[in-house]
Structure formats: C-alpha cells, structure tokens
Design a protein around this motif. Structure first.
Motif, PDB file in Angstrom:
ATOM      1  N   UNK C 172       0.870  -1.154   0.000  1.00 43.05           N
ATOM      2  CA  UNK C 172       0.000   0.000   0.000  1.00 43.05           C
ATOM      3  C   UNK C 172       0.913   1.211   0.000  1.00 43.05           C
ATOM      4  N   UNK C 173       0.365   2.370   0.023  1.00 42.15           N
ATOM      5  CA  UNK C 173       1.184   3.567  -0.103  1.00 42.15           C
ATOM      6  C   UNK C 173       2.283   3.614   0.944  1.00 42.15           C
ATOM      7  N   UNK C 174       3.472   3.845   0.462  1.00 43.64           N
ATOM      8  CA  UNK C 174       4.635   3.965   1.349  1.00 43.64           C
ATOM      9  C   UNK C 174       4.923   2.690   2.120  1.00 43.64           C
ATOM     10  N   UNK C 175       4.444   1.599   1.616  1.00 46.01           N
ATOM     11  CA  UNK C 175       4.746   0.343   2.296  1.00 46.01           C
ATOM     12  C   UNK C 175       5.292  -0.609   1.247  1.00 46.01           C
ATOM     13  N   UNK C 176       6.602  -0.502   1.022  1.00 48.77           N
ATOM     14  CA  UNK C 176       7.203  -1.356   0.003  1.00 48.77           C
ATOM     15  C   UNK C 176       7.521  -2.714   0.589  1.00 48.77           C
ATOM     16  N   UNK C 177       7.362  -3.726  -0.243  1.00 43.47           N
ATOM     17  CA  UNK C 177       7.791  -5.060   0.157  1.00 43.47           C
ATOM     18  C   UNK C 177       8.730  -5.594  -0.910  1.00 43.47           C
ATOM     19  N   UNK C 178       9.657  -6.427  -0.483  1.00 41.12           N
ATOM     20  CA  UNK C 178      10.683  -6.946  -1.375  1.00 41.12           C
ATOM     21  C   UNK C 178      10.432  -8.418  -1.634  1.00 41.12           C
ATOM     22  N   UNK C 179      10.410  -8.795  -2.913  1.00 39.91           N
ATOM     23  CA  UNK C 179      10.196 -10.197  -3.234  1.00 39.91           C
ATOM     24  C   UNK C 179      11.533 -10.913  -3.198  1.00 39.91           C
ATOM     25  N   UNK C 180      11.671 -11.871  -2.279  1.00 47.21           N
ATOM     26  CA  UNK C 180      12.952 -12.561  -2.155  1.00 47.21           C
ATOM     27  C   UNK C 180      12.910 -14.014  -2.566  1.00 47.21           C
ATOM     28  N   UNK C 181      11.753 -14.581  -2.718  1.00 47.70           N
ATOM     29  CA  UNK C 181      11.705 -16.008  -3.051  1.00 47.70           C
ATOM     30  C   UNK C 181      10.459 -16.405  -3.822  1.00 47.70           C
TER      31      UNK C 181
END
Lengths: 242, 388, 392
Positions: C172-181
């Motif tokens: 959501x806004x300003x909530x980045x998530x990183x795809x690691x797997x």
C-alpha cells in the motif's frame, strides 16, 4: 443403308431441297479427346447437311460418336477441327456463354431421363427455358400452357413429375423443347426408357412437330422403330458415317 | 415461378435431409443465442452504466474501507452535484445460503439523490427514510425471497456477524438499466451504531454524481489527487469503467464462452455445407440439363447459394422460435430469480436475435460457396452422361 | 445363426467416402473434446483447491463468515485455539499453528495496462512451513521473520506488472515489500498467492489485533472432532472450524460446478449438432449404397445383419472421432488458465487435469452419439427391398 457421306431421302414427307433453308451444315468435323497421354479420335472428318423440316436419326454402336456429334450440333461441345453452322450461327468459334445463349434461343432438348425438375409442376417445367427470356410471368404461363396443349397434356398442367407416367414425362419434355419456338430439336434416346406404346406416342408427336410445326429434329437412338419415324438415318461407326 | 423460388423449392426434394439440416442449424442458433445472451446479460451492467457517476474505492484493496469524512471533501470539487457512499454488508438469507445477493448500507437521502433511476411509491419512500431499521428491496429480490412490504426479515451477517433484523419498508424498480433490481439497501447509521468503535465511521466506497458526463474522467482524477497524500488513497473511475474492470476479472470465462459461440457457428456451417455438397453431387445430371437449356454457370451457382440461404434462414427462424421460450421462460426465469445479481436482465436482446438470423443466412451462403463454385464449373457434356 | 457382414466391408466403405466420413468424425471429435476438456478443467479446479488444504490441518474462521476474506477475529483468541486438544506440537513443544491475515489487492496484469486483477496476499506466521510441508522454496530465499520481505507462489510470477523476484512493489502507499523467493505448493491455490509476514499485512491494512483465520496442524486427522468441539463450544467466542481440505473444497465448489455446468450445457448442444450431422451423412450413405445393400440381402444376409452392420459402421466412425477428440483434449493438459474463484474474489491459476474416468465418459459419449445418430439410417437400410434396390 446409305452410301457414306451423303444424305438419304427415304421418307415421303421430305420435299424438294432447294426451297428449304439449311439448318445444319457440318463440314470436315473432327473431335479428339485426350485422356492423359492417350488420344481418342471420337469423330473423324464428318460432313452433314440438314434442311428445315428434316427429321434425322443417328444410329450406331456404343462409342461410335453419335452422342458427341449430337452434342456438337446442339452447341453443347465444340469441334477439334472443322466447321459447324447451325441456324446461321458459326458454333466452332463461340465462347461458352455465347453457346449458352445460342442454345437458349435455337435449340430444344429432349434427353432420355432426368429431364424434369421434381419440385416443379409440369407447367413450371415447361416454363423453365422462358426464364432466360425477358417475358413476364403471365406471358410465360400462357406459352407454357399452349405448348402443353400441343402435346395433349393440358389437364395435367399442375401435376408433379412423380404423378406422371414415363410417357407423360417425355411429353412434358417435348412441350418444354418447343416452348421457345427453336429452330432445332435435339433428342438423345427419347424413347430409351419407355414401353412400346408410350414410345410410339412420343415418336408420333415428334413427327407432328416436324410436319405441322416445321421443326428440324436430330435424334440419337437405338430403337429401330424410332429410326423408321425419322426421314433420314445416318449410321456411325468409330467416328465416321458408314 | 422464378430462379429464386426454384432454388427455394429445391429444399423440398429430400425432405428428411432438409428437416435434419434445419434442425441442426436451429440447434446451433439456439445455442449461439443462449451463449451470447449469457455474455450480454453479464456485461450489460457495464454497457448500461451511468456515464455521469464516478465510483471511488480504496486504491489497494476493495476490502479496506475509506473514512466517511472524505464525503465532504469530494463534495467541494466543482462539477460534483451529489455524493453518497455505501458499505458492503454481505448478508445471507438464513435458510437459502447459496442464493447470493447484494446488500449494502447506505445514507438514504444522498443515495436517492445520486441514484435517481430508483422508482418507488412516495409513501414507501417516506417510511424507509424515517425508519432506521428499514430496508429498501429491489423487486426481483423481493420476488426471489417472497418478501412483501411490511415484512420483518432476519438476515445473517457474514462480515458483521450475527443476526440482523430489518423491516421491508419499500420495494423499488428502476427506470433505467444502470442499476439492478436485485439489491437490498438499509441505513448506514444502523450498521455504524451497532459495530465496535474500531470499525466505525467507515465507508466501503463513494459514488459521486457529476453535472456533465464529459467531466467524469477528470473528476475521477481530481478525487484521487485530493487523497493522494493520505493514508487511505483512492482509486476513482466512472461507473462504466468500474463495471468493466469488474467484468475483466471474469475475462477468462467470458472469452471461453465467446470462443464457443463462434465454434458453434463453424459447426453449423459444416452441417449446412455438407448437406449442400451432397445435394450438388446428386444433381449433376440436372445441372447439365439446365446448362443445356441455356442457363449459365452463374445461374447454377446462384441456385446452390440461394438454396443454402433458404435452409439457413429456416434454421435460423426455428432456432429463434426455440430460443425465446428457452431463454426467457426457462433459463431466464431461473437465472433472474436465483442469480439475479449476476444476470439482472436475462432476455433475448433484439440485436442478438437479429444477428443470429443474419448469421444463419450469411453463413449458409459462405458454407455453400465451394459447392456452388464446383457446381458451376461442371462440364456440361460430362454432367449429361447417363449414370449407371 | 446370424451371419454377420464382415467388418472390412464397413471399413472400406468409410474410407471410400473420405470427405463425409471426415466431416462426421470431426463433429464427434469436437464434442468429445469439449466434454473432456471441461471435465478436465472442473477436475483441475477441484484438484487445485482440493490439494490446497490437508485433512490433518484445521482452519478456524469467525462464525458466519463464508471465507477467510470476510472473517476477522481478535488475536487474543489465537492462544485459546492453539491450546485446544489435538493440536500437534513441534520439537520445542510449541503448538504447530498460527494466525493468518488474508487480503486481496488490486494489481495490474502484465502486458495489459489498465486491466487489473485481484491477488490474494496471505500474512503468515513464522512456523507456516512446518504446518504446510507441501510448500517448498524453489528459487531465492525465504523471507526473514519480522521484515517486509515476501515470497511469491510460482503462478504469480510474470503475471503482474512489477511483481517478480528481486523486485519490490508497494503493498500500500509507502509500504514497500521486497520479493525474495518463489515457492511451489504442489499445485494448490497457494501457488496463486503472495506470502508476507502476518504482521506486515496487519499493519499495512489497519488490522492490528485482528486475524482472518487460524490454521493448525493436528496430531492426526482423527483428532479433528475433539478439536472442533472445543473451538466451537463457547458460543461467545463466535468461531467455527473446518478441516482445511473441506474448507478449500467448499470455496471452490461453486466455481467448479459453474465450469462443469457450462461444459455440460455446451456439450449437450454440440452433441445434438454432431448427431444430426452424423445422421445426415449416414442417410446419404445408405441412399448411395442401396444397391449394395440389396445385393447383400440377396446373398443371404438378414435384415438384422444389415442393421447391425450399419450400426457398427456408425459406431466405428464415432469411436475414431471420439478417440481423436479425447487425445486432442489431453493436449489441454499443457494449458493453464487464470480465473476468478467466485467465493474468494481472488484470481487463481487452474490447469486441465486428465483423469481416466473422465476420458472414458467422453469416449462413451462418442459411442452413444454414433449409435443414436446412426440408428434411424441403419433402420432405413435394413428396410431396403432388395428387388427394388438392385433394379435401380
């Protein structure tokens, strides 16, 4: 039996040649078919003349070329060489559509079978060739009815072919063949499928057309009685007159 | 009698074969109309959507609500005439759990202003507006559950658990197809007062009415810009776009049905083409005879084509005759009553019927092209040859 | 003694009428293909949803909710649930179970700008892999507990713009998530999900203190009844439980049934069309072969033999067509389609799963069509009057 290359005058109905127009003039007619590499000479250097009002029978064994000759004179097929003039038209050089137009105007057809369309009544079958003209439907009906009267089938006008006997079907066919008032009537085994009595009826009708209506008739037949009705008989064998 | 009527009468030659072919075409047309009606009915919401309304939802997920206070801010935007909101309630009928229907909590006065296509008697309207526990029910829905004005009904909440009681105060119908007749609306206040503090004062989505339909797209952008720096960002689209994107989620199914409806037409052409080809093969002698008489190749081709079109037309006619009762009385009744939310309007749309008829004739023509061409190219002398 | 007309007669006749034989066989092939494919898809849906969820796991939702999406209850209830009888313990003695928060987010479909799809994001607890042994990492690494790292089910990658390994996107806004797997989940619907830490999901969507569901692994499937009784006993808690496998079966049944229904309706129409086509062809064949049939009868074959022979021919035609259709449908096994599961609003990838029973049913349909379509023409053939036939 007639000598090769000449026209026989056997029947008493024919009159002096000079006063009648020439309807059919065939000179040096040859027809060759190619089947793969094989060459078949169906007609070889034939000549034939017919005047208005003549009734000609073509006879001969299977493969003698009689039907081919008939087809070419009728404008259904073209010669490989030689000239064919029918009712004043030079058929050898005509295109397919020109030949179709020629046939529609000048030729009436009688085949052995499959003449009539089963979904049309007798009168409608007779009207068929008139669809190629510019006549209105009332006029077409009138002419069809007249033609049916000539062949004596007025009371069966609205019957379908399945309701008619073999002889009656052929009479309707004859009516159709004359409805456009053509110069030439072409018949291919017209009595082939009929019993003796019906065949005789048809033949006397054809003679009537010849004498009363001055039609020129050329007919292919195996039937000796039919040949007898005709004024002239030509025998073909292997593409030549005998 | 003329060429055309001759061609038409030729279909009577082999009555059994013609009947079977007409039946085959009819079944294909019936199936085609059915499938296209399914697609049409499903997507009609997008087609009929109001062009002067803009829907605003949470940008990331439709599950998350928006603060109700956004309403006053949206109202300030020039060109916006009315704003209302709604929250998805997700009620279930206590005994008919699998009968899905739409139930939403709304602010009645502003809701009626935005959805002016709602029609209901004035007395019922007054009653509903003044009764906090009142429910406004669409007439299809009322019919589906057998509800009448004055009934007290109990519904099971799924998102807001427990049994909820409502008074059926009003039954509505619509004067335009931009809203379905299968929804239930009740007072948002009733919901808001009954839930715990953490979930109060939230709206599922907002609907704004704009003065000019042409301003809808711009207004949508302005709304989103307005809330861009807030925690709960918005995604706004005009109603048409919103419905279309909703349908986009079903695109796989819709595409499959679309494909099948085309395959059905191909099958129809095969059946028709096969029949015509058989007829041509059988009538070689006759075509020869007609050519001898002086008919041209184009006439022969016309016979074949016309015959095919007549059979196609008959099949199409029969197919439509079957389609109306099957679609409207049979399947239509069933779907409108049991799946009214997905298929609010299930009847044979005139353009679909017209298309089906045109296709049955046109495809008959196409199917007959090759046989017609072959028939016209027959050599006259060969076709006159006696068979057998 | 019933003298049967040799099969070779029929086979050669079929070959002689190549054109119409092919057209009819094609029609039947098409019908069998459609039926087989839709049964395969329906089976695929059931398998995907069915293999989601094991019978020794139990899922707990709020009472009245029909799916995880509409279920929320407080985190304080989690411990009560984990303490219920039958819950398996791991090697440290901690119960194998955890709360999960499930939401659906809108993402843009890759390659079609403007078109959005709903993808399910599951916030999972740290011990999720122990609870769900069918889930295996196939690329990258597992997300670290307590971070904003996520992993994707293998059906998710490549489908949506900006959502792939080593990319980050905004939950959501300003909530980045990183795809690691990337993970594989044995063909279940989990493969169409994005898995993040439960706290990441809760805090991103204002769900602090709430979860959608609790999933536990039971000591064995037979412990379920006791577990369920305990969880549901206190009405105040307002909870309900299902076996995980039952739950997934329930939420997919609507979609599976819908697909089967459409498949069957289409098949019915196609069958009628194919039978009509076959009948037309057979009638024409009979008409063409009247003389042959008359001859066969003159030779001594009875009417019944003729009827049988024509029926056999029809059946052979239909069987060949049916086989072609069935084999063709097997190729659909390579196809995956993404559709929305009606009950959960999420886009799930389904594959076409072949099943011997379905293939047999489809083939049987082919045979039935051959018999029905060919029966009346065969009857007509058997009624040939040999005298009339041979005269023609």
């Amino acid at each position: 039996m007639t000598p090769a290359g000449s026209v026989a005058e056997a029947a008493p109905e024919t009159q002096a040649l000079g006063s009648k127009a020439v309807v059919i003039e065939v000179k040096g007619l040859s027809k060759t078919y190619f089947r793969g590499k094989e060459k078949l000479d169906v007609l070889r250097d034939l000549s034939l003349t017919a005047h208005e009002g003549e009734f000609i029978a073509l006879m001969g064994p299977s493969g003698s070329g009689k039907t081919t000759l008939l087809n070419i004179i009728a404008g259904l097929d073209r010669p490989s060489s030689g000239s064919v003039r029918v009712a004043g038209a030079d058929l050898a050089g005509m295109s397919d559509s020109a030949l179709a137009g020629f046939r529609a105007a000048n030729v009436g057809f009688i085949f052995q079978t499959y003449n009539l369309l089963p979904v049309l009544t007798a009168r409608e079958n007779v009207e068929l060739p008139l669809l190629l003209t510019s006549l209105g439907s009332a006029e077409r009906r009138r002419r069809a009815e007249t033609a049916l009267k000539v062949v004596g089938l007025s009371e069966r006008m609205d019957h379908y072919p399945r309701q008619l006997s073999g002889g009656q079907e052929q009479r309707v066919t004859i009516a159709r063949a004359i409805v456009t008032d053509p110069k030439l009537i072409v018949a291919d085994e017209p009595t082939g499928d009929l019993d003796r009595d019906s065949a005789d009826e048809i033949l006397s009708l054809l003679r009537k057309l010849q004498t009363e209506f001055k039609k020129t008739i050329i007919m292919v037949t195996h039937d000796p009685a039919a040949a007898e009705s005709a004024g002239t008989v030509h025998h073909l064998d292997k593409g030549k007159f005998k | 009698m003329n060429l055309a009527s001759l061609a038409a009468r030729n279909v009577l030659r082999n009555k059994l074969r013609t009947v079977l072919t007409v039946l085959g075409v009819a079944v294909a047309i019936l199936a085609f109309v059915l499938l296209r009606t399914v697609i049409w009915s499903w997507t009609v919401s997008a087609e009929y959507a109001a062009k002067d309304r803009v829907a605003t939802r949470h940008k990331i997920t439709f599950i998350s609500p928006l603060p109700v206070r956004y309403k006053t801010q949206i109202e300030q935007i020039p060109g916006v005439t009315h704003v209302t909101w709604a929250s998805w309630f997700g009620a279930k009928h206590p005994t008919r759990e699998s009968d899905f229907f739409q139930s939403i909590a709304v602010d009645p006065p502003s809701f009626m202003a935005v959805y002016d296509e709602i029609i209901l008697p004035a007395a019922q309207r007054e009653k509903w507006l003044s009764n906090r526990q009142g429910a406004l029910v669409g007439e299809s829905l009322a019919k589906q559950f057998g509800w009448k004005v004055g009934d007290r009904v109990t519904l099971a909440g799924t998102i807001y658990p427990g049994d909820w009681q409502f008074d059926v105060d009003a039954i509505y119908t619509v004067k335009r197809s931009s809203l379905d007749k299968a929804s239930l609306m009740f007072h948002w206040d009733y919901l808001n007062d009954s839930i715990d503090a953490r979930r109060k004062d939230e709206a599922g989505w907002f609907i704004s009415r704009v003065k000019n339909a042409g301003d809808a797209a711009n207004t949508a952008k302005r709304i989103d810009t307005l809330f861009d720096d807030q925690d709960a960002q918005t995604l706004s689209m005009d109603e048409h776009a919103m419905n279309a994107s909703f349908l986009g989620m079903f695109s796989a199914v819709l595409t499959a049905i679309d494909l099948v409806s085309i395959v059905i037409l191909v099958i129809m052409m095969l059946i028709l083409g096969n029949t015509i080809a058989m007829g041509v093969r059988e009538r070689t002698n006759e075509y020869g005879m007609l050519r001898a008489l002086g008919f041209l190749p184009k006439h022969i081709a016309s016979f074949v084509l016309l015959e095919a079109m007549v059979v196609g037309l008959c099949g199409g006619g029969v197919g439509l005759l079957l389609a109306y009762p099957v679609v409207e009385q049979g399947l239509g009744r069933f779907l409108e009553e049991n799946m009214g939310a997905m298929f609010p309007y299930f009847h044979v749309d005139a353009p679909i019927a017209g298309l089906a008829l045109v296709l049955s004739v046109a495809l008959g023509l196409v199917a007959a092209i090759v046989p017609a061409y072959q028939a016209s190219k027959l050599n006259v002398v060969d076709s006159l040859r006696r068979v057998g | 003694m019933l003298l049967m007309i040799p099969l070779s007669y029929n086979l050669r006749s079929l070959v002689a009428r190549k054109g119409t034989t092919l057209a009819s066989a094609f029609g039947i092939a098409l019908v069998v293909f459609v039926l087989s494919s839709s049964l395969m898809l329906s089976g695929g849906i059931k398998k995907t949803m069915g293999s989601s969820g094991r019978s020794e796991n139990a899922i707990v939702l709020r009472k009245g909710a029909d799916s995880e999406l509409s279920s929320t209850f407080e985190t304080r209830l989690i411990n009560l649930i984990l303490a219920a009888p039958g819950v398996k313990k791991d090697e440290t003695g901690a119960p194998l179970g955890g709360g999960e928060a499930v939401i659906v987010i809108a993402v843009e479909k890759a390659g079609t700008p403007g078109k959005i799809a709903n993808v399910q994001v599951r916030g999972v607890s740290d011990n999720v892999l122990k609870m769900r042994p069918e889930v295996k990492l196939i690329e990258g690494r597992l997300p670290q507990a307590g971070t904003d790292e996520v992993m994707l089910g293998k059906s998710v990658r490549g489908r949506y713009t900006g959502v792939d390994l080593n990319l980050s996107f905004e939950l959501k806004k300003n909530r980045k998530v990183q795809v690691v797997g990337i993970f594989d989940a044995g063909g279940s619907s989990f493969e169409s999900e994005i898995w993040a830490g439960v706290d990441t999901v809760k805090s991103s969507f204002g769900r602090e203190g709430l979860v959608s569901s609790v999933t536990v692994q039971l000591e064995s499937g037979s412990k379920y009844d006791a577990f369920k009784a305990t969880v549901e006993s206190d009405k105040q808690l307002g909870l309900q439980s299902f076996r995980e496998s039952e739950y997934y079966s329930k939420i997919s049944s609507g979609t599976a049934t819908f697909v089967s229904a459409i498949g069957i309706v289409i098949t019915v129409f196609f069958s009628i069309g194919a039978m009509i086509g076959a009948a037309i062809t057979m009638y024409a064949a009979v008409a063409q072969r009247r003389r042959e049939i008359g001859t066969l009868q003159a030779l001594g074959f009875t009417r019944r033999a003729v009827l049988g022979s024509m029926l056999v021919e029809s059946i052979v035609l239909a069987t060949v067509g049916g086989l072609v259709g069935a084999v063709a449908s097997l190729f659909m096994g390579f196809v995956k389609i993404s559709m929305m599961n009606f009950a959960t609003w999420q886009e799930v990838s389904f594959s076409f799963t072949p099943d011997p029973a379905q293939i047999l049913i489809s083939l049987a349909l082919g045979g039935v069509m051959g018999v029905l379509g060919g029966f009346f023409p065969a009857l007509s053939a058997s009624r040939t009057n040999p005298v009339i036939a041979m005269r023609a």
